[in-house]
Motif scaffolding. Sequence first.
Motif, PDB file in Angstrom:
ATOM      1  N   VAL A   1       2.540  16.120 -19.000  1.00 12.65           N
ATOM      2  CA  VAL A   1       2.560  14.758 -19.586  1.00 12.65           C
ATOM      3  C   VAL A   1       3.104  13.769 -18.567  1.00 12.65           C
ATOM      4  N   THR A   2       3.823  14.008 -17.751  1.00  7.34           N
ATOM      5  CA  THR A   2       4.273  13.117 -16.748  1.00  7.34           C
ATOM      6  C   THR A   2       3.017  13.035 -15.594  1.00  7.34           C
ATOM      7  N   LEU A   3       2.454  13.883 -15.073  1.00 11.67           N
ATOM      8  CA  LEU A   3       1.493  13.891 -13.946  1.00 11.67           C
ATOM      9  C   LEU A   3       0.417  13.091 -14.695  1.00 11.67           C
ATOM     10  N   LEU A   4       0.089  13.312 -16.043  1.00 14.84           N
ATOM     11  CA  LEU A   4      -1.256  12.675 -16.582  1.00 14.84           C
ATOM     12  C   LEU A   4      -0.871  11.331 -16.652  1.00 14.84           C
ATOM     13  N   SER A   5       0.215  10.732 -17.046  1.00 12.30           N
ATOM     14  CA  SER A   5       0.456   9.545 -16.893  1.00 12.30           C
ATOM     15  C   SER A   5       0.813   8.774 -15.481  1.00 12.30           C
ATOM     16  N   GLN A   6       1.215   9.567 -14.520  1.00 18.68           N
ATOM     17  CA  GLN A   6       1.117   8.828 -13.192  1.00 18.68           C
ATOM     18  C   GLN A   6      -0.149   8.591 -12.804  1.00 18.68           C
ATOM     19  N   GLU A   7      -1.122   9.701 -13.116  1.00 18.26           N
ATOM     20  CA  GLU A   7      -2.447   9.591 -12.667  1.00 18.26           C
ATOM     21  C   GLU A   7      -3.161   8.470 -13.599  1.00 18.26           C
ATOM     22  N   LEU A   8      -2.838   8.186 -14.730  1.00 14.17           N
ATOM     23  CA  LEU A   8      -3.487   7.020 -15.509  1.00 14.17           C
ATOM     24  C   LEU A   8      -2.865   5.552 -15.244  1.00 14.17           C
ATOM     25  N   TYR A   9      -1.729   5.688 -14.410  1.00 17.16           N
ATOM     26  CA  TYR A   9      -1.027   4.178 -13.855  1.00 17.16           C
ATOM     27  C   TYR A   9      -2.046   3.884 -12.719  1.00 17.16           C
ATOM     28  N   SER A  10      -2.525   4.749 -11.865  1.00 21.83           N
ATOM     29  CA  SER A  10      -3.239   4.435 -10.827  1.00 21.83           C
ATOM     30  C   SER A  10      -4.536   4.108 -11.176  1.00 21.83           C
ATOM     31  N   SER A  11      -5.461   4.950 -12.085  1.00 17.53           N
ATOM     32  CA  SER A  11      -6.360   4.390 -12.867  1.00 17.53           C
ATOM     33  C   SER A  11      -6.544   3.170 -13.418  1.00 17.53           C
ATOM     34  N   ILE A  12      -5.428   2.794 -14.129  1.00 18.03           N
ATOM     35  CA  ILE A  12      -5.435   1.554 -14.686  1.00 18.03           C
ATOM     36  C   ILE A  12      -5.452   0.572 -13.694  1.00 18.03           C
ATOM     37  N   LYS A  13      -4.705   0.431 -12.498  1.00 14.76           N
ATOM     38  CA  LYS A  13      -4.550  -0.405 -11.669  1.00 14.76           C
ATOM     39  C   LYS A  13      -6.009  -0.899 -10.701  1.00 14.76           C
ATOM     40  N   GLN A  14      -6.575   0.598 -10.602  1.00 15.83           N
ATOM     41  CA  GLN A  14      -7.863   0.573  -9.770  1.00 15.83           C
ATOM     42  C   GLN A  14      -9.060  -0.146 -10.679  1.00 15.83           C
ATOM     43  N   ASP A  15      -9.031   0.364 -11.808  1.00 13.00           N
ATOM     44  CA  ASP A  15     -10.153  -0.123 -12.600  1.00 13.00           C
ATOM     45  C   ASP A  15     -10.072  -1.516 -13.088  1.00 13.00           C
ATOM     46  N   GLU A  16      -8.800  -2.234 -13.413  1.00 11.51           N
ATOM     47  CA  GLU A  16      -8.891  -3.283 -13.758  1.00 11.51           C
ATOM     48  C   GLU A  16      -8.253  -4.349 -12.803  1.00 11.51           C
ATOM     49  N   GLY A  17      -7.821  -3.921 -11.339  1.00 14.93           N
ATOM     50  CA  GLY A  17      -7.735  -4.789 -10.454  1.00 14.93           C
ATOM     51  C   GLY A  17      -6.317  -5.431 -10.466  1.00 14.93           C
ATOM     52  N   PHE A  18      -5.236  -4.722 -11.421  1.00 13.54           N
ATOM     53  CA  PHE A  18      -4.097  -5.289 -11.500  1.00 13.54           C
ATOM     54  C   PHE A  18      -3.187  -5.278 -10.223  1.00 13.54           C
ATOM     55  N   GLN A  19      -2.388  -6.152 -10.265  1.00  9.38           N
ATOM     56  CA  GLN A  19      -1.691  -6.559  -8.781  1.00  9.38           C
ATOM     57  C   GLN A  19      -0.186  -5.831  -8.797  1.00  9.38           C
ATOM     58  N   PHE A  20       0.070  -5.165  -9.973  1.00  9.90           N
ATOM     59  CA  PHE A  20       1.513  -4.808  -9.953  1.00  9.90           C
ATOM     60  C   PHE A  20       1.823  -3.634  -8.800  1.00  9.90           C
ATOM     61  N   GLN A  21       2.886  -3.654  -8.561  1.00 11.48           N
ATOM     62  CA  GLN A  21       3.522  -2.782  -7.359  1.00 11.48           C
ATOM     63  C   GLN A  21       3.444  -1.341  -7.845  1.00 11.48           C
ATOM     64  N   LEU A  22       2.902  -0.551  -7.094  1.00 11.55           N
ATOM     65  CA  LEU A  22       2.919   1.058  -7.615  1.00 11.55           C
ATOM     66  C   LEU A  22       2.826   1.671  -6.108  1.00 11.55           C
ATOM     67  N   GLU A  23       4.025   2.276  -5.921  1.00  9.93           N
ATOM     68  CA  GLU A  23       4.265   2.926  -4.445  1.00  9.93           C
ATOM     69  C   GLU A  23       4.705   4.553  -4.468  1.00  9.93           C
ATOM     70  N   ASN A  24       3.887   5.183  -3.623  1.00 14.44           N
ATOM     71  CA  ASN A  24       4.100   6.715  -3.668  1.00 14.44           C
ATOM     72  C   ASN A  24       5.288   7.170  -2.452  1.00 14.44           C
ATOM     73  N   LYS A  25       6.264   6.725  -2.499  1.00 11.37           N
ATOM     74  CA  LYS A  25       7.298   7.009  -1.484  1.00 11.37           C
ATOM     75  C   LYS A  25       8.208   8.197  -1.975  1.00 11.37           C
ATOM     76  N   GLY A  26       7.963   8.796  -3.242  1.00 10.98           N
ATOM     77  CA  GLY A  26       8.866   9.791  -3.679  1.00 10.98           C
ATOM     78  C   GLY A  26      10.270   9.428  -4.106  1.00 10.98           C
ATOM     79  N   LEU A  27      11.272  10.332  -4.282  1.00  6.98           N
ATOM     80  CA  LEU A  27      12.445  10.108  -4.937  1.00  6.98           C
ATOM     81  C   LEU A  27      13.338  11.052  -4.118  1.00  6.98           C
ATOM     82  N   LEU A  28      14.475  10.431  -3.717  1.00  7.26           N
ATOM     83  CA  LEU A  28      15.526  11.214  -3.337  1.00  7.26           C
ATOM     84  C   LEU A  28      16.865  11.484  -4.188  1.00  7.26           C
TER      85      LEU A  28
END
Length: 415
Positions: free
Chosen positions: A112-139
């Motif tokens: 469910v987490t991987l699905l949601s992560q994918e959907l955030y990216s799709s929403i940003k791309q599909d709607e042209g939203f400007q919110f920050q979304l970075e794939n830098k990982g987690l320490l």
Amino acid sequence: MNKEVIIIGGGIIGLCSAYYLHKAGHNVSIIDQSNLDMGASYVNAGFLSPSHFIPLSAPGVMRQGIKWMFNKSSPLYIKPRLDVDFMKWTLAFNKSCTAKHVNKSIPIIRDVTLLSQELYSSIKQDEGFQFQLENKGLLMLCQSERMLEEEVKVAELARQIGLEASEIGLDHLKKLQPNVQLNVKGATYYKCDSHMTPQEFMSDMKTYLKESRVAFFTNEKVSDFKMVNGYITSISTNIKNYRADEFVLAAGSWSSFLSKKLSLQLLLQAGKGYRVNTDQDTGISIPAILSEAKVAVTPMHGFTRFAGTMEIAGINQQINKARVNAIAHAVSKYYPEITLSQEDKNNAQSGLRPVSPDGLPYIGRSKKCFNLTIATGHAMMGWGLGPATGKLVSEVISNKKTSLNLDPFHPDRTF
């Protein structure tokens, strides 16, 4: 068939549900008791974390919680009180703290987490939203050898379930964070994780929904439901009555109170979390969790956020200065050159996260109410699971095959 749908709750879960319901062709309204500018959806760490695949209810958590019960600055604080709902939740939580439950939940949470992560990216791309979304990982930063050993075991488990995770030495850590002095023994690194600035997404989504003619009714508190033969026919607020074909209960920590009016028994407790922002140049570029202190660190747009603690003490928005100071103290311990100012601490905010006993959200229909879809109980995963939950809610109401099996999230499940 297009339906009239009312969503109770305008946080991340409510907005994402509205988004996918609108996309499916339904007429959507959102009712919220606030002005839609505060709460857990605005003060969270902004993590999209497949790495968080172990549920809150895990072996040893209750025992550790009891040890911390008398320390109001501890990472997990459970306030003892004579309350029937709290006692039922505590018993169910304790029952869920087993290795068997954890092993069963890991693939569920991962998917469910991987699905949601994918959907955030799709929403940003599909709607042209400007919110920050970075794939830098987690320490996962560790100050003790014991904690590092534990985190290495979790990282190995992550690799076994297909996530990109590894232990890294201090030299590698320095290359990843060259502008930060760290007081740690070592770390693990999850390349699979992403992060964002929550209020940016909330702003983009609210603007989109309003322009799409989704109706917003703010500062209205739902007070009652009218039911006929297992169907909700109308709801009442402090302002007026509303009728619809379908209803979504996404009221976060307040969902359990509303569910009682429908003779449903959602075991939920409010888990208060805190955030402290600083606009000083911290040099932090990769999100982290300070493992022993359980504090999340996120470089957001124009500021750095430090968030943490789980305070289960009922519905209240009070700021406990001891817990804010505990976050600030942890920051200085791990980052010796960073000191949060008194102004930073004075501006701390809190949010209430709805916590289910088994660490899994409630998503789906109860057998006791045929036109109500429940979407709550996400605990610390609420932000990360927003789009996935919204999509699943829309699929339920649209009578479509759901993207994931909803049985583990069933609102009527027993503990």
